[in-house]
Design an enzyme around this catalytic site. Sequence first.
Site, PDB file in Angstrom:
ATOM      1  N   ASP A 174       0.934  -1.249   0.066  1.00  0.00           N
ATOM      2  CA  ASP A 174      -0.150   0.032  -0.042  1.00  0.00           C
ATOM      3  C   ASP A 174       0.759   1.519   0.032  1.00  0.00           C
ATOM      4  OD1 ASP A 174      -2.177   1.452   0.211  1.00  0.00           O
ATOM      5  OD2 ASP A 174      -3.236   0.596   1.905  1.00  0.00           O
TER       6      ASP A 174
ATOM      7  N   ASP B  27     -10.378   2.140  -3.835  1.00  0.00           N
ATOM      8  CA  ASP B  27     -10.854   1.982  -2.428  1.00  0.00           C
ATOM      9  C   ASP B  27     -12.259   1.997  -2.559  1.00  0.00           C
ATOM     10  OD1 ASP B  27      -8.957   1.362  -0.833  1.00  0.00           O
ATOM     11  OD2 ASP B  27      -8.571   3.287  -0.142  1.00  0.00           O
TER      12      ASP B  27
HETATM   13  C1  DGJ Z   1      -5.853   1.600   1.788  1.00  0.00           C
HETATM   14  C2  DGJ Z   1      -6.276   0.575   1.100  1.00  0.00           C
HETATM   15  O1  DGJ Z   1      -6.545   0.803  -0.466  1.00  0.00           O
HETATM   16  C3  DGJ Z   1      -7.203  -0.402   1.753  1.00  0.00           C
HETATM   17  O2  DGJ Z   1      -7.748  -1.315   0.842  1.00  0.00           O
HETATM   18  C4  DGJ Z   1      -6.686  -0.676   2.992  1.00  0.00           C
HETATM   19  O3  DGJ Z   1      -5.472  -1.287   2.684  1.00  0.00           O
HETATM   20  C5  DGJ Z   1      -6.261   0.612   3.682  1.00  0.00           C
HETATM   21  N1  DGJ Z   1      -5.350   1.257   3.118  1.00  0.00           N
HETATM   22  C6  DGJ Z   1      -5.410   0.029   5.239  1.00  0.00           C
HETATM   23  O4  DGJ Z   1      -4.995   1.326   5.895  1.00  0.00           O
END
Ligand code: DGJ
Length: 743
Positions: free
Chosen positions: A480, A550
């Site tokens: 991430d 997301d």
């Molecule tokens: C952003 C990601 O896109 C989510 O899927 C998740 O992993 C969160 N961060 C966790 O902090």
Amino acid sequence: MRMIIVNEQEKVFHLNNGRISYLFYVMESGQLGHLYFGRALNPEGSYLHMVEKAHRPMTTYITEGDLYTSYEHLRQEYPCYGTSDYRYPALEIQGSDGSRICKPEYQRYEIFNGKKLLSGLPATYVEDEGEASTIEIFMWDPVRSLEVILSYSIFRDVDAVARSVRFVNHGKESVFINRAMSMSVDLPDADFQSVQLSGSWARERHIHVRDLQPGISAVSSMRGNSSHQHNPFLALKRKSTAEQSGEVYGFSLVYSGNFLAQAEVDNYQVLRVMMGINPFGFQWKLDPETDFTTPEAVMVYSGDGLNGMSQQFHRLYKSRLARGYWRDRERPILINNWEATQFHYVEDDLILFAAKAKECGIEMFVLDDGWFGARSDDRHGLGDWYANMQKLPDGIEGLAEKIEALGMKFGLWFEPEMVNRDSDFFRSHPDYIIATPNRSTSHGRNQFVLDFSRREVVDAVYEQMYALLSKAKISYIKWDMNRSISECYSQAYPANQQGEIFHRYILGVYDLHERLIQAFPSLLIESCSSGGGRFDAGMLYYAPQGWVSDDSDAVERLKIQYGTSLVYPISCMGAHVSACPNEQVGRRTPLETRGNVACTGAFGYELDLNRLSSEEIEIVKKQIAFYKENRRLIAEGNFYRLCSPFETNFAAWETVALDRQRAIVTVTRILSEINGPYRRLPLCGLLAEQKYHIKSRFLSYDAYGDELMQYGLMLEDKSSGQVIDGSGGCQDFLSVLYEITAI
Ligand code: DGJ
């Protein structure tokens, strides 16, 4: 087949794979001029008459006495600043005397089969030398003793040319590269619309089309990541170009940092397209006998519409950009705990969560954020990549063992490039973050960016990750990156190298990926940057799949995935079924729709299955069985966009197996209609003379491929206003899968 033809006399270079041609030549001045890019031209032809020049008033000419030759109205191949061309240049070099004039002249060329890799940078590749031919053009600026090597590779099986540029300073003094695009091309007319993929967090890669006007249309990033806002991609299409017909050029940058992609229409209606590292914030000090290579840009030409362009990108990117152990393997169906638990869980919850997933047929459990250091919320812990023993008493090793004992693989979330102030890592290395002296340092999600331009910082993160990955059974990582870079500055570099930091940062990210891949070749990496903030061709070289957004709502995903498919193959799009009401938009959509939309991608779940009813669990089991049966087709097949959610109330797409014996069509109607028309959907890519059986929830009939492609697939929902599935519920957001099988 000879794919690069050189007319030695005329100094014309013709790249031709039988379907596309790309032609350029050496101008009298020694610089390179552009001739043609498009559908293949006769390799025997001579094309110098395409060069047009005229005496035009108010022009600056190159040589005294010649009132015809000006770079201002010659189409160029890699234009430089200050030699009578007033459009934006591809290259600007600054010498120690402050001069910004550079004029590399043609010296020689080399042709070879295959294609070189770019050191430290992602790039397309070949598996045998016959797959591509490369020409390198060696240029020389005598004043600076600067060598500029333009590289072009044309692919045998894909209608694409990959370009990059290398600079070698053979002079005695350092020079500064202020601007070095990866590609530039001057097309002979500007009668185009530009197509870009733009949006924001949770609304990435929406398709935007605009008519070109005199001046510049551009997309870019100066955030350090390629960004949610604009993707490093630009297409130019004719107004009449549609999905399956018409002319389109696609340009994609294999890079994950700051970029610029721009189209400039000049006063003679010539269209200059260029793409590369964003010159804003960039300056590279090139010391004597050192070199610098730009990222690679891929240029595609399609005479078969936007879908034709996408298929070229898909073919190249899924098989000759993505690489390694997972490239051709079936990807595991995974369940991720993030939307179900966020930071709040203990090991027992996770085991129950995973056990239910196993019962449904899911193959991998991915533990998301919150498992490490003092991570109880987003203020703590980033940088400390060891288990939080309160949550996980047996550590990651113990949890991984337990998951494996359930018969599943185990995956783990990392955010390697970031740190919270409240972490042991930051306390021991407060100087490791990107920050400008005497200025405040902005935070994003309470976190700071580690200075990956520094080798020792990357080493420190690598050591922690290596230690964990070598002792626990971790089969996958989700990588991430949850904020962009602000106040870009590195404490490790002198003032005159601060313009290198954004690029060096990305090189550090690539280096860490490469080291992990070398150490753990069968590790599956999924890239993520708050969803789709770094969903680009560069990442695909290291991570064969990426978390698209997301926003996991199925209706929002229609546009996001549809837009993403313009460039990126379906096999690389991480797509999950999530809970209702949806976490991001609060929408309720049928579980079938969520499954149908997610299964056009690297499929998974993002919810606690223990909270579903037994009827819902049965649906989940069916979805999983369907995906297992069809995942090869979905990953390998040819993808066609059939109906745009940007223009209609429907989103429809189709994947056809390479042997055309089977296809899957997904049709999603966004809002319910009352007494709508009978609808047919013309399909693509089938065998006209082949008989197929069509099966969906309520339909079952046979038809030949010609009928399905001409008359169209008959859609099952007549929208008469009668609820025919007996559910009695809301009829918005309905999605139907049609399976088309040769009989
Ligand atoms: C952003 C990601 O896109 C989510 O899927 C998740 O992993 C969160 N961060 C966790 O902090």
